[in-house]
Design an enzyme around this catalytic site. Sequence first.
Site: not given
Ligand code: ASP
Length: 342
Positions: A36, A108-109
């Site tokens: 993200t 973050t995932d």
């Molecule tokens: N929503 C996730 C992020 O915060 C997407 C990911 O992990 O690529 O990055």
Amino acid sequence: MNALAFLIFLLLSGLVSAQESADPMPEILILTTGGTIASRTDAPLIAGPALVQAVPELLDHAEIKVEEFSVIGSSEMTPDHWLRLAKRINEIFTEKPDLAGIVITHGTDTMEETAYFLNLTVKHDRPVVLVGSMRSSNEVSADGPGNLINAVRVAVDEQAAGQGVLVVLNEDISAARDVWKTDNRRVQTFGASNVGHVGTVDPDGVRFYHRSLQPHTKDSEFDVSKIGVLPEVYILSDFSGIDQTVVTGFGRQAMDGLVIRTFAGGRMSKGMQAGLESIADHGIPTVVTSRVPGGRIVDAPDYAFPAVVSNGQQDNKARILLMLALATTSDLTEIQRIFDTY
Ligand code: ASP
């Protein structure tokens, strides 16, 4: 002689060279993977160099180099990505003895998995800091630029060396061993269930208050330099009313190791226990973890099948540690030692 005249005298006499007095900036390499932090709500992921160019304030803290490793959401990360990233980081640190540290932009995932794998496989003590964001770059109050600046500030801070792999988000510094994503939306999503954050990134400086005591990086026994493919380890979660045939069917999969996500304290349903007993003769090294993030399994039930009990590692991290353990041993006593150590 007034102050200005004195300064001119010093400069002309060569006692103080404006050039000499300017310390060279530390060099930081930013490895970009996607996530993200590199996203826009209405367009494809931003390529690595453009991501960094969008935050010129980074240059106030370090000389920045950029290398694009991947451009993917972190839900697409695989053990092969972890392996290649660890090897690339070890290669970079070996080739660049003057590099101050590495910052990795990442989704973050699954940041906690990548951070934990690197914590056990990077063989240098210079800072490796993972950073992401919860909001896309073009959302109101985007958190990415500030997080990226803070990650570089941590990576150039002399206290960060030897701390193991770190995660920086929302002005908090977390150790890779304990960090986990706790919220689907909030910018303060990362927590560290048992030990809390190890430090903060404040406007007046970087502060560390704790450190991760389990072995990591240079002190880790794991060497992935000669590993081509990591062992296959699956995770099976217990649930109320599970039938043992779910477990026996799962047990027929071609796996090298198994992690069971049990209820609190390592306690399992009767269906899970019966299923694991029935596949015990398959000889699949099995690690028991608790779905409860706080604390560790103490006085685990007396299982009717051989099992290793995790040392507070949650299922996703126990999977990583079991992968690395199985690369060198399948002996359950030795694997238990590894879990008790890391
Ligand atoms: N929503 C996730 C992020 O915060 C997407 C990911 O992990 O690529 O990055």
